[in-house]
Design a protein around this motif. Structure first.
Motif, PDB file in Angstrom:
ATOM      1  N   LYS A  20     -90.358 -31.016 -28.072  1.00  0.00           N
ATOM      2  CA  LYS A  20     -88.943 -30.666 -27.946  1.00  0.00           C
ATOM      3  C   LYS A  20     -88.313 -30.531 -29.330  1.00  0.00           C
ATOM      4  N   LEU A  21     -87.876 -29.319 -29.645  1.00  0.00           N
ATOM      5  CA  LEU A  21     -87.256 -29.045 -30.944  1.00  0.00           C
ATOM      6  C   LEU A  21     -85.775 -28.736 -30.760  1.00  0.00           C
ATOM      7  N   SER A  22     -84.953 -29.425 -31.517  1.00  0.00           N
ATOM      8  CA  SER A  22     -83.514 -29.174 -31.435  1.00  0.00           C
ATOM      9  C   SER A  22     -83.147 -27.921 -32.223  1.00  0.00           C
ATOM     10  N   ARG A  23     -81.970 -27.419 -31.958  1.00  0.00           N
ATOM     11  CA  ARG A  23     -81.453 -26.279 -32.716  1.00  0.00           C
ATOM     12  C   ARG A  23     -81.374 -26.612 -34.200  1.00  0.00           C
ATOM     13  N   ASP A  24     -80.888 -27.806 -34.528  1.00  0.00           N
ATOM     14  CA  ASP A  24     -80.770 -28.199 -35.932  1.00  0.00           C
ATOM     15  C   ASP A  24     -82.131 -28.293 -36.608  1.00  0.00           C
ATOM     16  N   ALA A  25     -83.145 -28.772 -35.874  1.00  0.00           N
ATOM     17  CA  ALA A  25     -84.484 -28.880 -36.454  1.00  0.00           C
ATOM     18  C   ALA A  25     -85.026 -27.507 -36.817  1.00  0.00           C
ATOM     19  N   VAL A  26     -84.877 -26.551 -35.918  1.00  0.00           N
ATOM     20  CA  VAL A  26     -85.360 -25.197 -36.171  1.00  0.00           C
ATOM     21  C   VAL A  26     -84.621 -24.560 -37.346  1.00  0.00           C
ATOM     22  N   LEU A  27     -83.298 -24.679 -37.345  1.00  0.00           N
ATOM     23  CA  LEU A  27     -82.501 -24.066 -38.410  1.00  0.00           C
ATOM     24  C   LEU A  27     -82.763 -24.714 -39.761  1.00  0.00           C
ATOM     25  N   SER A  28     -82.856 -26.044 -39.797  1.00  0.00           N
ATOM     26  CA  SER A  28     -83.065 -26.729 -41.072  1.00  0.00           C
ATOM     27  C   SER A  28     -84.424 -26.381 -41.655  1.00  0.00           C
ATOM     28  N   ASN A  29     -85.452 -26.280 -40.794  1.00  0.00           N
ATOM     29  CA  ASN A  29     -86.775 -25.945 -41.313  1.00  0.00           C
ATOM     30  C   ASN A  29     -86.840 -24.506 -41.791  1.00  0.00           C
ATOM     31  N   ALA A  30     -86.216 -23.595 -41.059  1.00  0.00           N
ATOM     32  CA  ALA A  30     -86.194 -22.196 -41.481  1.00  0.00           C
ATOM     33  C   ALA A  30     -85.509 -22.049 -42.834  1.00  0.00           C
ATOM     34  N   THR A  31     -84.417 -22.781 -43.026  1.00  0.00           N
ATOM     35  CA  THR A  31     -83.671 -22.712 -44.287  1.00  0.00           C
ATOM     36  C   THR A  31     -84.476 -23.311 -45.439  1.00  0.00           C
ATOM     37  N   ALA A  32     -85.128 -24.454 -45.186  1.00  0.00           N
ATOM     38  CA  ALA A  32     -85.908 -25.102 -46.241  1.00  0.00           C
ATOM     39  C   ALA A  32     -87.102 -24.250 -46.660  1.00  0.00           C
ATOM     40  N   ILE A  33     -87.775 -23.665 -45.687  1.00  0.00           N
ATOM     41  CA  ILE A  33     -88.914 -22.798 -46.002  1.00  0.00           C
ATOM     42  C   ILE A  33     -88.468 -21.582 -46.798  1.00  0.00           C
ATOM     43  N   ALA A  34     -87.367 -20.980 -46.389  1.00  0.00           N
ATOM     44  CA  ALA A  34     -86.850 -19.827 -47.123  1.00  0.00           C
ATOM     45  C   ALA A  34     -86.537 -20.193 -48.566  1.00  0.00           C
ATOM     46  N   GLU A  35     -86.038 -21.423 -48.772  1.00  0.00           N
ATOM     47  CA  GLU A  35     -85.704 -21.866 -50.130  1.00  0.00           C
ATOM     48  C   GLU A  35     -86.949 -21.999 -50.994  1.00  0.00           C
ATOM     49  N   VAL A  36     -87.971 -22.693 -50.497  1.00  0.00           N
ATOM     50  CA  VAL A  36     -89.132 -22.956 -51.349  1.00  0.00           C
ATOM     51  C   VAL A  36     -90.011 -21.722 -51.540  1.00  0.00           C
ATOM     52  N   LEU A  37     -89.975 -20.787 -50.590  1.00  0.00           N
ATOM     53  CA  LEU A  37     -90.762 -19.564 -50.735  1.00  0.00           C
ATOM     54  C   LEU A  37     -89.981 -18.445 -51.410  1.00  0.00           C
ATOM     55  N   GLY A  38     -88.702 -18.673 -51.637  1.00  0.00           N
ATOM     56  CA  GLY A  38     -87.886 -17.648 -52.285  1.00  0.00           C
ATOM     57  C   GLY A  38     -87.658 -16.429 -51.401  1.00  0.00           C
ATOM     58  N   ILE A  39     -87.546 -16.645 -50.097  1.00  0.00           N
ATOM     59  CA  ILE A  39     -87.327 -15.530 -49.175  1.00  0.00           C
ATOM     60  C   ILE A  39     -85.882 -15.041 -49.294  1.00  0.00           C
ATOM     61  N   ASP A  40     -85.723 -13.741 -49.478  1.00  0.00           N
ATOM     62  CA  ASP A  40     -84.387 -13.150 -49.516  1.00  0.00           C
ATOM     63  C   ASP A  40     -84.378 -11.897 -48.646  1.00  0.00           C
ATOM     64  N   ALA A  41     -83.284 -11.169 -48.681  1.00  0.00           N
ATOM     65  CA  ALA A  41     -83.117 -10.020 -47.787  1.00  0.00           C
ATOM     66  C   ALA A  41     -84.094  -8.890 -48.077  1.00  0.00           C
ATOM     67  N   ASP A  42     -84.745  -8.907 -49.240  1.00  0.00           N
ATOM     68  CA  ASP A  42     -85.678  -7.839 -49.587  1.00  0.00           C
ATOM     69  C   ASP A  42     -87.089  -8.065 -49.029  1.00  0.00           C
ATOM     70  N   GLU A  43     -87.339  -9.240 -48.452  1.00  0.00           N
ATOM     71  CA  GLU A  43     -88.685  -9.551 -47.970  1.00  0.00           C
ATOM     72  C   GLU A  43     -88.982  -8.813 -46.655  1.00  0.00           C
ATOM     73  N   VAL A  44     -90.256  -8.450 -46.495  1.00  0.00           N
ATOM     74  CA  VAL A  44     -90.731  -7.773 -45.287  1.00  0.00           C
ATOM     75  C   VAL A  44     -91.977  -8.511 -44.803  1.00  0.00           C
ATOM     76  N   ALA A  45     -91.862  -9.181 -43.666  1.00  0.00           N
ATOM     77  CA  ALA A  45     -92.958 -10.006 -43.156  1.00  0.00           C
ATOM     78  C   ALA A  45     -93.557  -9.401 -41.895  1.00  0.00           C
ATOM     79  N   PRO A  46     -94.865  -9.144 -41.879  1.00  0.00           N
ATOM     80  CA  PRO A  46     -95.510  -8.671 -40.648  1.00  0.00           C
ATOM     81  C   PRO A  46     -95.878  -9.850 -39.753  1.00  0.00           C
TER      82      PRO A  46
END
Length: 465
Positions: A141-167
Motif C-alpha cells: 500500500k503506497l500513499s499519494r505522498d509516498a509516490v510523489l516524494s519518491n518521484a521528486t527525490a529521484i528527479a532531483e538526484v538524476l537531474g531530470i528536467d523537462a528536456d528528458e525523454v524516457a522510453p
C-alpha cells in the motif's frame, strides 16, 4: 501536488499519438470521470505498456481513486483469488473470459454488481503485488505522498528536467518501471510508450526516432546488452543509464559506466524495494567508479541504519546487519484482504528491508545479501546470492545463474552452459567453500525464467527441483 507537471508529454509509438498540455489534461480528466462512475472500492487495473493503461493510472491517481496495478500475464487462478480477497470495484482491461460471480462484463472491464464496498483509506493511492505471476501475493500500500516524494527525490538526484525523454523499457506494473514514469512526468518531461522492451527492435527504433535521453534496466537487461555488444555511441541522444532491480556485478557496472562516459553520458546505480515506492538510494554518477559495489547514499529525505542481531541500530561504518530505511516514501503497510485497505499507515516511515548490508564512512550503503536467500549445504548455511556471484566470478563461462535451496544441497541453474561447464562451476564452488562438490548441483538451462520485471523467477525454479 499533481503527478503530471506542466509540459509533460506522452508519446504513444503504437498509435502515433502525442498527448501534451490541455489535450493530456483532458484525456486524464476523462479517465478520472469514467472511473468515478464505478462502484466504491479499490480498482484493479491490468496494466500493459500502452497509452490506455497509463491514462487509467493517471486518471485514478489524480482523482484520488486507489488503484492496484496488475500484471496482465498474472495466472488466471491468482487473479480470481485476488478478486475474492479484495472485492475490487472493477477489473479494468479484464481478461477475455467469463467474469467471476458478482461481476458483469462491461466495455472490456469486469464491474462489480454490488455498488457499495469498503472505502480504501483516503491516503491510499497505489497498490502493487509483492510477487510475480504465481503465488499468493500481498499488496503493498503506497500513499499519494509516498509516490510523489519518491518521484521528486529521484528527479532531483538524476537531474531530470523537462528536456528528458524516457522510453518505457520496463513494465508499468513493476515498481521500477512505474517510478521511471512518475519521476519524468512530475518534472514535465516526455515518456515514450513503446511495448517491445529493451531486447525488441521496435524499442531501439523508438529510441532513435524520439531521441530518448535515458535507459532504465535491471541486471538481466545489462547482461543481455553486453551479449548484444550494446554501444551507446550508436544512439547520440542517449546520455543516461540507470540500473536497479538487483545487484549488477561490478565488472558490468564498470563496463557500462566506461561506455556511457566515453559517449559523454553518465550511469546511475540505484537500490530500492516496492515497499519504498520504490527507490531508496542512488550512487552519484561522478563517484560510481570509486564506489563500485555500493548502492549509494539515501535519497534526499531518507536515511539508513543497520540493525544488529540484538535488535539495536547503528550508523557506524562497517557494521553488518539488516538494512533499515526511514523516509517519506515508505509504504503504509501490506494488505492481504479488503478490510486492510481501509487501515491507516502502520509503518511510521520505517522499513526493515530484509536485506543485509553495511554503511561506509560516508554513509554509502553496501548490500551483501538477503536474510531469506539462504540455503544449506550439508548443514552449512550459505548465501544463495553469494553462490551466484561466486559462479559468475569463477571464469568458467557462466554469466547468468540462479541458485535455489534443495534440502541439504543447492541447485544452480546456469543459462547456456553445457555439462562440462556446470561440472567446472561445481568444482569451483567446492574449492571456494571447502565443501564436497556433490553439495552443488549445477544444471544447464536454455534460459533462466524471468518475471515481467526482468528479475529471476526463483519460485518457478524451485518447482523444478
Amino acid at each position: 501536488m499533481s503527478l503530471v507537471g506542466a509540459g509533460a508529454r506522452l508519446i504513444d509509438v503504437s498509435s502515433g499519438r502525442t498527448l501534451t498540455g490541455d489535450e493530456l489534461v483532458t484525456a486524464i480528466t476523462a479517465q478520472a470521470t469514467a472511473l468515478g462512475e464505478l462502484p466504491s472500492g479499490v480498482l484493479f487495473a491490468r496494466t500493459a505498456v500502452d497509452l490506455d493503461s497509463v491514462l487509467r493510472y493517471l486518471g485514478a491517481f489524480e482523482s484520488g481513486r486507489a488503484i492496484a496495478l496488475i500484471d496482465p500475464a498474472l495466472d488466471a487462478d491468482v487473479l480470481i483469488g485476488l478478486i475474492a480477497r479484495f472485492n475490487p470495484a472493477a477489473v479494468l482491461a479484464a481478461p477475455d473470459a467469463e467474469p467471476p460471480a458478482g461481476y458483469t462484463a462491461r466495455d472490456g472491464h469486469w464491474v462489480r454488481d454490488a455498488k457499495i464496498g469498503i472505502h480504501p483509506h483516503p491516503d491510499l493511492a497505489v497498490l502493487l503485488p509483492t510477487s510475480g505471476s504465481t503465488g499468493n501475493p500481498k499488496l503493498v500500500k503506497l500513499s499519494r505522498d509516498a509516490v510523489l516524494s519518491n518521484a521528486t527525490a529521484i528527479a532531483e538526484v538524476l537531474g531530470i528536467d523537462a528536456d528528458e525523454v524516457a522510453p518505457t523499457s520496463l513494465p508499468l506494473h513493476y515498481s521500477y518501471g512505474l517510478s521511471v514514469l512518475n519521476s519524468h512526468l512530475i518534472q514535465g518531461a516526455t515518456v515514450v510508450i513503446e511495448p517491445s522492451g529493451v531486447l525488441g527492435r521496435g524499442f531501439w527504433d523508438a529510441v532513435v526516432e524520439h531521441k530518448a535521453t535515458s535507459l532504465a534496466g535491471v541486471p538481466y537487461h545489462y547482461e543481455m546488452l553486453r551479449r548484444l555488444k550494446f554501444d551507446p555511441e550508436k544512439y547520440p541522444s542517449l546520455r543516461t543509464l540507470t540500473q536497479a532491480g538487483g545487484k549488477l556485478r561490478t565488472e558490468l557496472v564498470t563496463e557500462f559506466n566506461d561506455k556511457i562516459r566515453a559517449a559523454g553520458g553518465q550511469m546511475f546505480v540505484m537500490y530500492g524495494q516496492t515497499e519504498a515506492a520504490p527507490r531508496m538510494t542512488t550512487v552519484p554518477a561522478d563517484r560510481l567508479a570509486e564506489k563500485l559495489g555500493s548502492a549509494g547514499p539515501a535519497l534526499p529525505g531518507g536515511k539508513f541504519a543497520i540493525r544488529r542481531d540484538d535488535g539495536s541500530e547503528t550508523t557506524h561504518p562497517k557494521i553488518s546487519g539488516e538494512v533499515v530505511y526511514r523516509g517519506p516514501n515508505v509504504m503504509m503497510g501490506y494488505a492481504e484482504s479488503e478490510s486492510e485497505l481501509a487501515a491507516a499507515d502502520q509503518m511510521g516511515g520505517v522499513l526493515a528491508t530484509g536485506d543485509l548490508g553495511y554503511l561506509d564512512e560516508e554513509g554509502f550503503l553496501f548490500i551483501t545479501g538477503r536474510l531469506k536467500r539462504i540455503g544449506k549445504v550439508f548443514g552449512n548455511r550459505v548465501s544463495l546470492d553469494d553462490l551466484e556471484g561466486a559462479v559468475r566470478s569463477a571464469a568458467v563461462g557462466i554469466d547468468v545463474v540462479a541458485a535455489v535451496p534443495a534440502g541439504d544441497k543447492v541447485v544452480l541453474f546456469a543459462e547456456g552452459a553445457d555439462k562440462a561447464i556446470c561440472k567446472d562451476a561445481a568444482k569451483a564452488l567446492s574449492e571456494r567453500l571447502h565443501l564436497h562438490t556433490s553439495g552443488f548441483d549445477v544444471r544447464p538451462i536454455d534460459t533462466v525464467p524471468l518475471l515481467a520485471s526482468g528479475k529471476i523467477d526463483y519460485r518457478s525454479l524451485e518447482a523444478r527441483v
